[in-house]
Design a protein around this motif. Structure first.
Motif: not given
Length: 240
Positions: A19-22, A27-31, A46-52, A74-84
């Protein structure tokens, strides 16, 4: 190498056995505290990032430019922050934040019931395999950390063929390698199971991740279950 038995179950791993719980928790703890300013829910991010990441991974594969999944993710991290809704992603989060979160993805844990499911199937004469879009080092580590036996020869990665699921060609090497007999593909993603069925696998689906199977899109699989013990019992009853 063809398996020694005539009954095989090939499992998806990430999202199915683990599962993805960890990762969600990291993500919740860090951001999480920073997300509050923008009204971003960590798990939905997290779900949107994973799906993208899964989409871009698949698109790259389909266009003949295969990349390993973790590199795409990893490369999509900042793109997903922008989209969020974060206007300046690289001011909002650092490479150190990304490392913490990606390291957590390396420590995903087995879902409840997986050990018991594997034992039931093995006791009934099924050989267990895995076909993953992840790299063998990382995914093999999930099994080792859980003290769940899976020989390295039985762990197959799309990296080896450079063809990503759910391209039907991604399932064909496993199908051919297993030779004659019953060959079942099992996953908690309907897109994954239904694609494997198109090349000749029997399909076994567990709703532990998606909850809603959306059979009006994907169709009914040979086995449909709400948990892993039920899935093992139905596989054994159908093909055991």
């Amino acid at each position: 190498m063809t398996g020694s038995t005539k009954k095989h179950v090939v499992f998806d791993v990430v999202g199915t056995c683990v599962g993805y719980g960890v990762w969600f928790d990291a993500i919740a703890s860090q951001l999480g505290p920073r997300f509050k300013e923008y009204g971003i829910q960590p798990q939905l991010f997290a779900f949107a990032w994973m799906e993208a990441a899964e989409r871009e991974y698949t698109y790259l594969s389909l266009s003949g430019r295969y990349k390993v999944f973790s590199e795409v993710q990893g490369a999509l991290f900042y793109r997903m922050l922008y989209q969020a809704g974060v206007p300046e992603p690289r001011k909002f989060a650092t490479e150190a934040d990304l490392k913490v979160i990606m390291d957590a993805y390396d420590r995903l844990e087995m879902r409840p019931g997986v050990h018991e499911m594997f034992k039931k199937l093995r006791d009934a004469g099924f050989e267990i395999w895995a076909l993953t879009a992840g790299d063998k080092r990382r995914v093999g580590g999930y099994f080792k950390a859980a003290a769940l036996e899976l020989p390295d020869t039985n762990l197959l990665s799309c990296d080896e063929s450079a063809i990503g699921k759910p391209d039907p060609k991604a399932y064909e090497p496993a199908l051919k390698m297993l030779g004659d007999g019953v060959k079942i593909f099992a996953a908690a993603h309907m897109w994954d199971v239904s694609a494997a069925v198109t090349v000749g696998f029997k399909g076994a689906y567990c709703s532990v991740w998606e909850k809603e199977p959306c059979t009006e899109i994907f169709g009914e699989m040979d086995v449909m279950a709400d948990d892993f013990i039920e899935m093992a019992d139905k596989i054994i009853a159908t093909w055991g």
